[in-house]
Design an enzyme around this catalytic site. Structure first.
Site, PDB file in Angstrom:
ATOM      1  N   SER A 116      18.864 102.498  57.123  1.00 42.70           N
ATOM      2  CA  SER A 116      19.079 103.867  56.692  1.00 42.70           C
ATOM      3  C   SER A 116      20.586 104.129  56.561  1.00 42.70           C
ATOM      4  O   SER A 116      21.341 103.844  57.478  1.00 42.70           O
ATOM      5  CB  SER A 116      18.469 104.819  57.713  1.00 42.70           C
ATOM      6  OG  SER A 116      18.742 106.122  57.328  1.00 42.70           O
ATOM      7  N   GLY A 117      21.000 104.656  55.406  1.00 42.81           N
ATOM      8  CA  GLY A 117      22.413 104.951  55.198  1.00 42.81           C
ATOM      9  C   GLY A 117      23.195 103.791  54.621  1.00 42.81           C
ATOM     10  O   GLY A 117      24.406 103.892  54.435  1.00 42.81           O
ATOM     11  N   THR A 121      19.391 104.096  48.133  1.00 45.35           N
ATOM     12  CA  THR A 121      19.083 105.108  47.128  1.00 45.35           C
ATOM     13  C   THR A 121      20.224 105.213  46.123  1.00 45.35           C
ATOM     14  O   THR A 121      20.001 105.334  44.924  1.00 45.35           O
ATOM     15  CB  THR A 121      18.806 106.451  47.813  1.00 45.35           C
ATOM     16  OG1 THR A 121      17.791 106.233  48.785  1.00 45.35           O
ATOM     17  CG2 THR A 121      18.351 107.487  46.829  1.00 45.35           C
ATOM     18  N   ASN A 166      22.016 109.389  58.280  1.00 45.62           N
ATOM     19  CA  ASN A 166      22.296 109.574  56.849  1.00 45.62           C
ATOM     20  C   ASN A 166      22.017 111.033  56.489  1.00 45.62           C
ATOM     21  O   ASN A 166      20.954 111.552  56.792  1.00 45.62           O
ATOM     22  CB  ASN A 166      21.393 108.621  56.047  1.00 45.62           C
ATOM     23  CG  ASN A 166      21.656 108.690  54.555  1.00 45.62           C
ATOM     24  OD1 ASN A 166      22.447 109.509  54.090  1.00 45.62           O
ATOM     25  ND2 ASN A 166      20.991 107.821  53.812  1.00 45.62           N
ATOM     26  N   SER A 169      18.836 111.106  53.890  1.00 46.45           N
ATOM     27  CA  SER A 169      18.009 109.945  54.176  1.00 46.45           C
ATOM     28  C   SER A 169      16.645 110.069  53.494  1.00 46.45           C
ATOM     29  O   SER A 169      15.983 111.101  53.596  1.00 46.45           O
ATOM     30  CB  SER A 169      17.827 109.825  55.681  1.00 46.45           C
ATOM     31  OG  SER A 169      17.078 108.683  55.968  1.00 46.45           O
ATOM     32  N   SER A 170      16.265 109.012  52.781  1.00 49.25           N
ATOM     33  CA  SER A 170      14.939 109.032  52.142  1.00 49.25           C
ATOM     34  C   SER A 170      13.899 108.847  53.238  1.00 49.25           C
ATOM     35  O   SER A 170      13.924 107.858  53.956  1.00 49.25           O
ATOM     36  CB  SER A 170      14.810 107.894  51.137  1.00 49.25           C
ATOM     37  OG  SER A 170      16.003 107.721  50.430  1.00 49.25           O
ATOM     38  N   GLY A 387      14.634  99.625  55.368  1.00 51.42           N
ATOM     39  CA  GLY A 387      14.872  98.298  55.927  1.00 51.42           C
ATOM     40  C   GLY A 387      14.344  98.237  57.347  1.00 51.42           C
ATOM     41  O   GLY A 387      13.728  99.192  57.858  1.00 51.42           O
ATOM     42  N   GLU A 389      13.816  98.591  61.090  1.00 50.64           N
ATOM     43  CA  GLU A 389      14.270  99.666  61.973  1.00 50.64           C
ATOM     44  C   GLU A 389      14.030  99.277  63.426  1.00 50.64           C
ATOM     45  O   GLU A 389      12.927  98.861  63.785  1.00 50.64           O
ATOM     46  CB  GLU A 389      13.501 100.957  61.681  1.00 50.64           C
ATOM     47  CG  GLU A 389      14.147 101.785  60.603  1.00 50.64           C
ATOM     48  CD  GLU A 389      13.486 103.139  60.412  1.00 50.64           C
ATOM     49  OE1 GLU A 389      13.939 103.870  59.528  1.00 50.64           O
ATOM     50  OE2 GLU A 389      12.529 103.462  61.147  1.00 50.64           O
TER      51      GLU A 389
HETATM   52  N1  LIG Z   1      28.184 102.689  46.308  1.00 53.19           N
HETATM   53  C1  LIG Z   1      28.520 103.752  47.029  1.00 53.19           C
HETATM   54  N2  LIG Z   1      29.681 104.373  46.792  1.00 53.19           N
HETATM   55  C2  LIG Z   1      30.028 105.452  47.499  1.00 53.19           C
HETATM   56  N3  LIG Z   1      29.291 105.988  48.481  1.00 53.19           N
HETATM   57  C3  LIG Z   1      28.095 105.419  48.757  1.00 53.19           C
HETATM   58  C4  LIG Z   1      27.643 104.278  48.039  1.00 53.19           C
HETATM   59  N4  LIG Z   1      26.456 103.932  48.531  1.00 53.19           N
HETATM   60  C5  LIG Z   1      26.174 104.826  49.500  1.00 53.19           C
HETATM   61  N5  LIG Z   1      27.145 105.720  49.651  1.00 53.19           N
HETATM   62  C6  LIG Z   1      27.189 106.846  50.616  1.00 53.19           C
HETATM   63  O1  LIG Z   1      26.278 106.574  51.636  1.00 53.19           O
HETATM   64  C7  LIG Z   1      25.311 107.617  51.732  1.00 53.19           C
HETATM   65  C8  LIG Z   1      23.963 107.052  52.079  1.00 53.19           C
HETATM   66  O2  LIG Z   1      23.460 106.294  51.022  1.00 53.19           O
HETATM   67  P1  LIG Z   1      21.925 106.255  50.641  1.00 53.19           P
HETATM   68  O3  LIG Z   1      21.349 107.592  50.712  1.00 53.19           O
HETATM   69  O4  LIG Z   1      21.814 105.496  49.407  1.00 53.19           O
HETATM   70  O5  LIG Z   1      21.353 105.395  51.833  1.00 53.19           O
HETATM   71  P2  LIG Z   1      19.900 104.788  51.963  1.00 53.19           P
HETATM   72  O6  LIG Z   1      20.080 103.337  52.139  1.00 53.19           O
HETATM   73  O7  LIG Z   1      19.065 105.231  50.843  1.00 53.19           O
HETATM   74  O8  LIG Z   1      19.420 105.413  53.294  1.00 53.19           O
HETATM   75  P3  LIG Z   1      17.966 105.888  53.722  1.00 53.19           P
HETATM   76  O9  LIG Z   1      17.215 104.667  54.092  1.00 53.19           O
HETATM   77  O10 LIG Z   1      18.215 106.777  54.862  1.00 53.19           O
HETATM   78  O11 LIG Z   1      17.415 106.589  52.568  1.00 53.19           O
HETATM   79  C9  LIG Z   1      25.325 108.300  50.414  1.00 53.19           C
HETATM   80  O12 LIG Z   1      24.970 109.637  50.540  1.00 53.19           O
HETATM   81  C10 LIG Z   1      26.779 108.146  49.989  1.00 53.19           C
HETATM   82  O13 LIG Z   1      27.568 109.152  50.555  1.00 53.19           O
HETATM   83 MG   LIG Z   2      17.536 106.408  50.611  1.00 53.96          MG
END
Ligand SMILES: Nc1ncnc2c1ncn2[C@@H]1O[C@H](COP(=O)(O)OP(=O)(O)OP(=O)(O)O)[C@@H](O)[C@H]1O
Ligand SMILES: [Mg+2]
Length: 1041
Positions: A116-117, A121, A166, A169-170, A387, A389
């Protein structure tokens, strides 16, 4: 020779690898070392290089800051280029998948995983944007593109929440198909969602929030909308929003997001507010409070909530109230309503909230799918799923998530190994078995029928009797207790027991050990909802809404297992690409590299395992042409070009470079290099060569450039000279022309010479274009003054020429006519001449055999008769009319009565012939008086007077002796006596002796308009032809030009 500066540049290029690490982990010399792996990550992260490959797997580090690497220029750079030619990037993965789909016609999927984070996404959004911008588009496609892009904010509003890890977070897993038509344009999509974290609706841990949509609605909703929904503009008012104690977060702007979501909803096609009714009802449900004794039955204390709920959900208030405070039990076949105590009622209420929200979410996804639906397309799938957890306390959700990752890992290993093996086979290189951990044993432990953990869980849920989480744990110990990857407190050794609770079981996953607490497993698996609550929902469904469809398809874990199996099927049918996301620290901070956290993720993502599989045989492989292109300058035989087969070129090259046989293998289309150091040595040699080559090439280039410039200068000079010459000539011409125009009326002199020549030339040219085409065309261009005479000459010549040509083509019969003689004699002089024109002259009017008396023939003997015609002869004295025949012989004209020759006039004694100008047939043959044989002039009348007289004139050669008289004719009667014929015109032909003794002839006035216009035209034409005959007789023969 190299300058010092060049040496420094070269050296820095060689050390760059040490500074920024390798862009592909397979190039790590010590590929089994986790330390080296993490070191490489660190080097690159420090330089803001967040992407690194493991072969075709992309490892992505969350930078937690905006990097300038997602611009349109970047997209262009990655479009259509070879995966390895540019630095690693998410766009390279996207483009590679797109091109494979287009060229190999194989569906693709991009699997994105990570904690997560970690940026999953974000990565999936980058991929989507890449397609939206770089793929071909049409108008229809634009709307689909919009919907595809807009599905993100909607799903994020309803499915994402702020968590400790996050801010966005999705809270659900998402698999999205992007569909492309045969032209490669995105034309549709399909989304499958997995395991929404519904418990968040009713409870949030400290520092976390409920799903974004609740806050967005309350913060951003318009006044009257909120009034209609019965909501207040303050999240603190709602029980479901205060549990985490952080309704506001600095990084989230709910009001702005609300606008974005509203817009996205309308683009996708949501028009009614039903969705918002349900969101509001959940909030109202949360505020439903109960009263009553601890152990006694509960009753509802908040009536307003029930009122709003009944209206928003479209159900009956009392039924709802009863449902929220009672449960239906079936005892001895009878249904009974049993009251709930406060605690039970509260959990019934929460269960309803969760159920409503969960189903709304599914409905939303379906609705989005409807708006994106498309058939018959190639597909690129995007999987954004949680991923591995591992928390302090792991429950049913973690169990499902980790099971899911176990399955994905299995898929990954299978597919990677398979594709590796296939590549070796295709290249004709023997496959060396790779040692890897096959996690099928763990997947089986979880999912096997009857013996797997999920089966045991279901069994516990369904069996009669007192089943509980603890009995479930015991059952597990009984059934899978001996499994190598399973442990419980009871089964563990002393050391492990210390870190395990009594209510926990441990699974030894491929990525590591995880302890799961069995508390709540049964309830969560049951997805508990009391029966009468289900009925309220049923009632609601019938009454109004389509959102809450109700169907039971097994227990939660089995549902999940089945949907995972389906997902695996989907993924297996596609060609996968992988993106592995890592987050650098827990504080969401840019630039901080938390080694412990990262090592943990590297382990759980199985990256070392990835690398080991990928590096099993050869570290590096490239197609021959790419390899040769890059390194050909290192061998004199392959530089600058290799003409032979590619494989021979590469073989020559690597032998020259001193590769040992165990270091490489040559496949069918690719070279395989076993160790990275071999490649690096080659790269370094290339670096050195580039500089020396660079110098000599530069000198050569400069020389060539100078030569080119010289040639260009010369050539430009020549072109300019030519142009100037032409311009000069043009100016001269214009000048001469103007001068000539001024002097045009002067006699020819140097000043006007050119102009006059031009005028002559242009007149002649004009004439040439507009010469008359037929003899009747009298048009002729007006000549300039100097050419009047010549023009006239030419006109005549032209006419003669046309006439000659005309005559040449004329009917032969016409040529023998004596018409032209007649014309010369009578045209415009005698009135009945025109009448004679259309009638052909005949050879004779009397047949020698039938009309002429044989006696006479005898008398004439052999003499040839030229023409014969019946005539009327008028006596000279009494003007009595008598029928006679006029015969024209070679030397004389004879007048005959039956067989008797009455009179013979020698042509020599024929003095002349007289006719009137009118249209009668009278004529007088004047005869010389000396001839005693003659009796005087002869007065005759003939029907064919023109023809007859023409014949006479020709036979006697008396063309010029024909007199055409107006009014009257005098003639000799005999011995000096004179007779007179008077001519007048009238309406009737009349020939008689007048009182004055003259012969009076009244001839019919010829009406020109006799036969109408047509005949006039015909006359005119024939007359013209006559003229032409005349001209042709006199004209010199010209040739046709
Ligand atoms: N390539 C990137 N460039 C800049 N910032 C990023 C990038 N990827 C992620 N981030 C930052 O990290 C934060 C978390 O990313 P994201 O929401 O994609 O995580 P996730 O893997 O989908 O987490 P979750 O499993 O909780 O959904 C985003 O809101 C953004 O601020
Ligand atoms: Mg996500």
């Amino acid at each position: 020779k190299m300058s010092k500066k060049q040496y420094i540049m070269m050296e820095s290029a060689l050390t760059a690898r040490d500074r920024v690490g390798v862009q592909d982990f397979v190039l790590l010399e010590n590929y089994t070392s986790e330390v080296a792996f993490i070191e490489n990550l660190r080097k690159r992260f420090k330089e803001n290089l967040i992407y690194t490959y493991i072969g075709s797997v992309l490892v992505s580090m969350n930078p937690y800051k905006d990097l300038e690497i997602y611009t349109k220029q970047h997209m262009e750079r990655y479009r259509g280029v070879n995966f390895y030619e540019v630095s690693p990037h998410i766009y390279a993965v996207a483009d590679n998948a797109y091109r494979s789909m287009r060229t190999e016609r194989r569906d693709q999927c991009i699997l994105i995983s990570g904690e997560s984070g970690a940026g999953k996404t974000e990565a999936s959004k980058k991929v989507l944007q890449y397609y939206a911008i770089t793929c071909p588009a049409s108008e229809h496609v634009q709307t689909v593109k919009d919907r595809l892009l807009q599905s993100n904010p909607v799903l994020e509003a309803f499915g994402n929440a702020k968590t400790l890890r996050n801010d966005n977070s999705s809270r659900f897993g998402k698999y999205m198909d992007i569909q492309f038509d045969f032209k490669g344009a995105p034309v549709g999509g399909h989304i499958i969602n997995y395991l929404l974290e519904k418990s968040r609706v009713v409870h949030q841990s400290h520092g976390e929030r409920n799903f974004h949509i609740f806050y967005q609605l309350i913060e951003g909703g318009e006044e009257d909308l909120l009034r209609r929904l019965g909501l207040e503009k303050n999240p603190q008012q709602y029980q479901y929003l205060v549990k985490g104690n952080c309704p506001k977060v600095s990084s989230i702007n709910d009001r702005n997001d609300w606008k974005i979501v509203r817009k996205a909803l309308s683009i996708i096609g949501f028009t009614d507010d039903e969705l918002l009714n349900i969101i509001a009802s959940v909030l109202h449900l949360g505020n439903v409070q109960y009263g009553g004794e601890d152990s006694g039955s509960a009753y509802i204390t908040t009536e307003t909530q029930i009122k709003y709920l009944a209206r928003l959900l479209g159900v009956d208030g009392t039924v709802l109230k009863e449902a929220l405070t009672h449960k239906k039990i079936i005892a001895k076949g009878e249904e009974l309503m049993s009251p709930l105590n406060q605690e039970q009622a509260a959990s019934a209420r929460d269960a309803l909230s969760k159920a409503i929200y969960g189903r709304t979410f599914t409905w939303l996804v379906n609705k989005i799918n409807d708006s994106l639906a498309f058939k018959n397309a190639s597909v690129i799938g995007l999987l954004d799923i949680y991923g591995f957890e591992v928390f302090q306390n792991n429950s049913f959700e973690q169990f499902c998530i980790n099971y899911c990752n176990e399955k994905l890992q299995q898929l990954f290993i299978e597919l990677t190994l398979k594709s590796e093996q296939e590549e070796y086979e295709a290249e004709g290189i023997t496959w060396e078995p790779v040692q890897y951990f096959n996690n099928k044993i763990i997947c089986d432990l979880v999912e096997e029928k009857f013996k797997g953990i999920i089966s045991i869980l279901d069994e516990e849920c369904l069996r009669p009797g007192d089943a509980s989480d603890i009995t479930f744990l015991e059952k597990l110990e009984d059934t899978v207790g001996g499994h190598a990857h399973f442990l419980t407190h009871k089964l563990a050794d002393g050391k492990t027991r210390k870190v395990m609770g009594r209510e926990e079981f441990r699974l030894i996953h491929y990525a590591g050990e995880v302890n799961y607490n069995v508390n709540g497993f049964l309830d969560k698996n049951n997805d508990l909802l009391f029966r009468n609550l289900k009925e309220v929902r049923e009632q609601k469904k019938q009454k109004k809404t389509k959102i809450c469809k109700y169907n039971i398809s097994g227990l939660k874990s089995t549902q999940f297992k089945n949907s995972l199996a389906k997902l695996m099927e989907i993924l297996m049918s596609k060609e996968p690409s992988y993106v592995r996301c890592i987050k650098p620290n827990d504080a969401k901070q840019a630039g901080r590299f938390d080694e412990v956290l990262i090592r943990h993720q590297v382990k759980y993502l199985g990256l070392m395992e990835n690398l080991r599989v990928r590096r099993a045989g050869f570290a590096y492989r490239r197609r021959y042409e790419t390899f040769l292109q890059r390194y050909k300058s290192l061998c004199p035989d392959t530089w600058p070009n290799w003409d032979g087969r590619l494989v021979d070129g590469v073989s020559t090259l690597v032998k020259h470079l001193g590769y040992k046989p165990e270091e490489y293998k040559l496949g069918r289309t690719k070279i395989f290099i076993r160790f990275p150091k071999t490649l690096f040595a080659t790269e370094d040699a290339l670096e050195v060569r580039k500089h020396s080559l660079g110098y000599s090439q530069k000198t050569k280039y400069r020389k060539m450039r100078q030569s080119a410039i010289k040639i260009q200068a010369w050539w430009r000079g020549i072109l300019a000279c030519r142009k100037a010459k032409r311009r000069r000539e043009a100016a001269n011409t214009i000048r001469r022309f103007i001068k000539g125009f001024i002097y045009r009326h002067q006699p020819r002199c140097p000043e006007n010479e050119y102009f006059l020549d031009y005028v002559r030339y242009s007149f002649l040219m004009k004439l040439h274009r507009s010469l008359p085409k037929t003899v009747l065309d009298k048009s002729w261009p007006t000549p300039p003054p100097a050419l009047v005479e010549a023009s006239e000459q030419l006109r005549k010549l032209c006419m003669q020429n046309m006439v000659w040509k005309y005559c040449k083509n004329i009917n032969p019969e016409w040529k023998h006519q004596q018409k032209m003689v007649a014309s010369e004699i009578f045209k415009d002089k005698k009135d009945n001449y025109p009448q004679s024109v259309p009638k052909l002259f005949v050879d004779t009017r009397l047949s020698e055999f039938s009309d002429i008396n044989p006696k006479l023939q005898q008398a004439l003997g052999n003499e040839k008769m030229k023409y014969a015609v019946p005539v009327t002869k008028y006596d000279r004295n009494g003007y009595k009319a008598r029928n006679r025949q006029l015969l024209l012989m070679a030397n004389s004209a004879i007048i005959v009565e039956e067989g008797k020759l009455k009179q013979c006039i020698d042509y020599s004694s024929l003095k002349g012939i007289s006719v009137s100008s009118l249209s009668d047939g009278m004529f007088v043959l004047h005869v010389t008086c000396e001839d005693n044989k003659q009796k005087g002039d002869v007065v005759l009348q003939c029907e064919h007077v023109i023809e007859t007289l023409t014949k006479v004139a020709i036979c006697a050669d008396k063309m010029n002796s024909i007199n055409i008289n107006q009014g009257s004719i005098k003639f000799n009667v005999a011995q000096g006596k004179e007779g007179i014929i008077d001519f007048t015109s009238g309406s009737e032909l009349l020939i008689a002796k007048a009182k004055n003794g003259h012969l009076s002839v009244v001839s019919i006035a010829v009406e020109i308009n006799l036969n109408g216009c047509l005949s006039r035209l015909f006359f005119f034409f024939l007359t013209e032809i006559m003229n032409l005959f005349l001209i042709s007789q006199t004209a010199p023969r010209l040739n046709s030009r």
